[in-house]
Design a protein around this motif. Structure first.
Motif, mmCIF file in Angstrom:
data_model
loop_
_atom_site.group_PDB
_atom_site.id
_atom_site.type_symbol
_atom_site.label_atom_id
_atom_site.label_comp_id
_atom_site.label_asym_id
_atom_site.label_seq_id
_atom_site.Cartn_x
_atom_site.Cartn_y
_atom_site.Cartn_z
ATOM 1 N N MET A 19 0.829 -1.215 0.000
ATOM 2 C CA MET A 19 0.000 0.000 0.000
ATOM 3 C C MET A 19 0.860 1.260 0.000
ATOM 4 N N LEU A 77 0.958 3.191 -3.263
ATOM 5 C CA LEU A 77 -0.339 3.837 -3.497
ATOM 6 C C LEU A 77 -0.484 5.075 -2.625
ATOM 7 N N PRO A 119 -10.239 2.436 0.418
ATOM 8 C CA PRO A 119 -10.118 1.056 -0.074
ATOM 9 C C PRO A 119 -11.251 0.157 0.382
ATOM 10 N N GLU A 151 0.418 -4.564 -4.786
ATOM 11 C CA GLU A 151 0.324 -3.306 -4.051
ATOM 12 C C GLU A 151 -0.938 -3.231 -3.182
ATOM 13 N N PHE A 152 -2.057 -3.691 -3.731
ATOM 14 C CA PHE A 152 -3.354 -3.475 -3.091
ATOM 15 C C PHE A 152 -3.662 -4.615 -2.125
ATOM 16 N N TYR A 191 0.153 -4.076 -12.442
ATOM 17 C CA TYR A 191 -0.739 -4.249 -11.293
ATOM 18 C C TYR A 191 -2.120 -4.716 -11.744
#
Ligand code: SF4
Ligand code: SF4
Lengths: 125, 354
Positions: free
Chosen positions: B1, B4, B30, B119-120, B297
């Motif tokens: 994260m 981001l 999110p 990333e998420f 991603y």
């Protein structure tokens, strides 16, 4: 024991492949109101009548007693057919001496009331 | 994260927005995103299942509302939300209302544990898989309480069956996850995925995959192990008495759980968001440009969802093929065959590690 397991696996495999094969077949669903089904040439649907002589043969041969003829003197005034009772056997059409009874290929007979199924089908030109 | 967050803060600076509020927003956004995604997915999934099941049985599935029946499940969902909420006259009304809420909330937490791409990943805990195991036992517990509070004979029979089933599938699931922890030496879901860069775990633990797959079908309450809501015997099992919004929560929760469980299977065994052979399509088609970094991603999420949909398809295929097992057969199957097999598998994996 081994044979049992082998048979089980074989049966499972056969079942799964059969079901998967259905995915590639054409669905049997008919999308009715948009796509009308193709009917047989001899299909017997809603009856209709041209110039009845009033002999009463059809009333006698009707196995379901669906026909009622109301005569005034010798002229047929009303020829009422009760579609609730009619089994679409076609006897009335075959026995009519003047060949005035016909059966169309209209099968959409549903109505909102009972009286809608007792219809006067004589076609007075 | 982190990546981001940096991008988000940079963006906030350009529009002159308060940084404190932005930080709070970043921890809420999110979750909102996931919730929206969840509802869309569930609605899509129900349509997917009905369509596929239709074609499996040579029908067309829903094909009236919207083009090709696409809006059918949306219409169903709206209908469910507008329906009357029927209260039970006897029984525990508080528990009756609470059960669907908590069962659904637990599943939302499950959705937040999953790493959707590199990333998420909202809850990136070092014991992610442990959290998953604990939280995923909540829905089943509240299914039991739902049946218990309904004061209905069908519901209570369904609930008892659900409990018996929970006890039997938990052992294989936990032992298989133990074997995976043995192989990867980590409980973090992200690290488990990265471990599979060279070789997916399914190749070194194929027996574990089969066991986990079968147990998760039981966990998801699906055919052939859907004893707790066997329609032909128990009306609807534990949610016989439910209607309207509360029923919708159970129903949506079931499909949300199906999706998240299949994601877990693909993470544990099929490399999660990693592409097959570890080659990204973005790299092949666009070379090493700066845009590629972002595209990768999206591609990772695509692969994850692709693998998940494949697994869901296979589960629907099983539903279309096999009839429902009886209570005795199911318990026999889990306790007499699957559990010993799992322990043997765990022993083999442990020896291989040594
Ligand atoms: S089709 Fe058969 S049942 Fe119907 S009116 Fe004619 S004879 Fe009677
Ligand atoms: S329909 Fe034919 S058989 Fe029936 S009364 Fe008229 S003429 Fe006679």
């Amino acid at each position: 024991m081994l044979e049992k397991i082998f048979n089980l696996v074989k049966a499972l495999f056969y079942g799964f492949v059969t079901v998967l094969w259905h995915l590639f077949k054409r669905p049997v669903t008919e999308e009715y109101p948009e796509e009308k089904p193709v009917l047989n040439e001899y299909f017997r649907g809603r009856p209709f009548l041209n110039s009845c002589a009033g002999c009463g043969y059809c009333k006698r041969v009707c196995p379901a007693d669906a026909i009622r003829i109301i005569k005034n003197e010798r002229i047929v005034e009303k020829y009422i057919i009760d579609l609730k009772k009619c089994i679409f056997c076609g006897n009335c059409m075959f026995y009519c001496p003047s060949k005035s009874m016909h059966m169309s290929n209209d099968f959409a007979l549903a109505t909102n009331s009972k009286s809608g199924l007792q219809i006067d089908i004589i076609n007075r030109r | 994260m982190n990546f981001l967050l940096c991008k988000f803060l940079e963006f906030i600076k350009t529009i002159n927005f308060s940084e404190h509020i932005a930080l709070v927003l970043f921890s809420i956004l999110p979750f909102a995103l996931i919730l929206g995604f969840l509802i869309l997915t569930v609605i899509g999934l129900v349509l997917f299942e009905r369509k596929i099941l239709g074609y499996f049985t040579q029908r067309k599935g829903p094909n009236r509302v919207g083009f090709w029946g696409i809006l059918q499940t949306t219409a169903d969902a709206v209908k469910l939300l507008c329906k009357e909420n029927i209260e039970i006259s006897s029984g525990d009304n508080f528990l009756f209302t609470l059960s669907p809420i908590i069962a659904f909330a637990a599943i939302i937490i499950l959705w937040c544990i999953i790493p959707y791409n590199a990333e998420f990943n909202m809850i990136n805990s070092s014991v992610g898989i442990l959290i998953y195991l604990i939280v995923s036992s909540f829905p089943m517990l509240f299914h039991f309480l739902a049946g218990y509070s309904s004061n209905n004979k069908y519901s209570i029979i369904g609930s008892y069956r659900a409990l018996a089933l929970t006890a039997s599938y938990s052992v294989p699931i936990i032992f298989t996850i133990l074997s995976i922890i043995c192989i990867t030496n980590t409980m973090n879901l992200n690290n488990i995925i990265l471990f599979q860069t060279k070789k997916w775990i399914i190749f070194s633990n194929i027996l574990g995959f089969v066991i986990f797959y079968i147990s998760s079908i039981a966990k998801l309450n699906r055919c052939p192990f859907d004893l707790s809501e066997a329609e032909s015997e128990l009306v609807c099992g534990y949610h016989t008495e439910y209607s309207g919004m509360r029923f919708a929560m159970f129903f949506l929760g079931e499909y949300a759980e199906l999706f998240v469980m299949c994601i877990l299977i693909s993470i544990l065994f099929l490399g999660g968001y990693l592409p097959p052979f570890n080659v990204y399509l973005a790299n092949i088609f666009m070379g090493n440009c700066s845009l590629c970094r972002y595209l990768i991603y999206f591609e990772q999420t695509f692969w994850l969802i692709f693998k998940t949909l494949l697994i869901i398809f296979s589960i629907i295929w099983i539903r279309a093929t096999l009839p429902r097992f009886t209570q005795k057969t199911t318990l026999d199957f889990f306790w007499k065959y699957l559990t010993p097999l799992t322990i043997i598998n765990l022993i083999i994996i442990t020896f291989m590690r040594i």
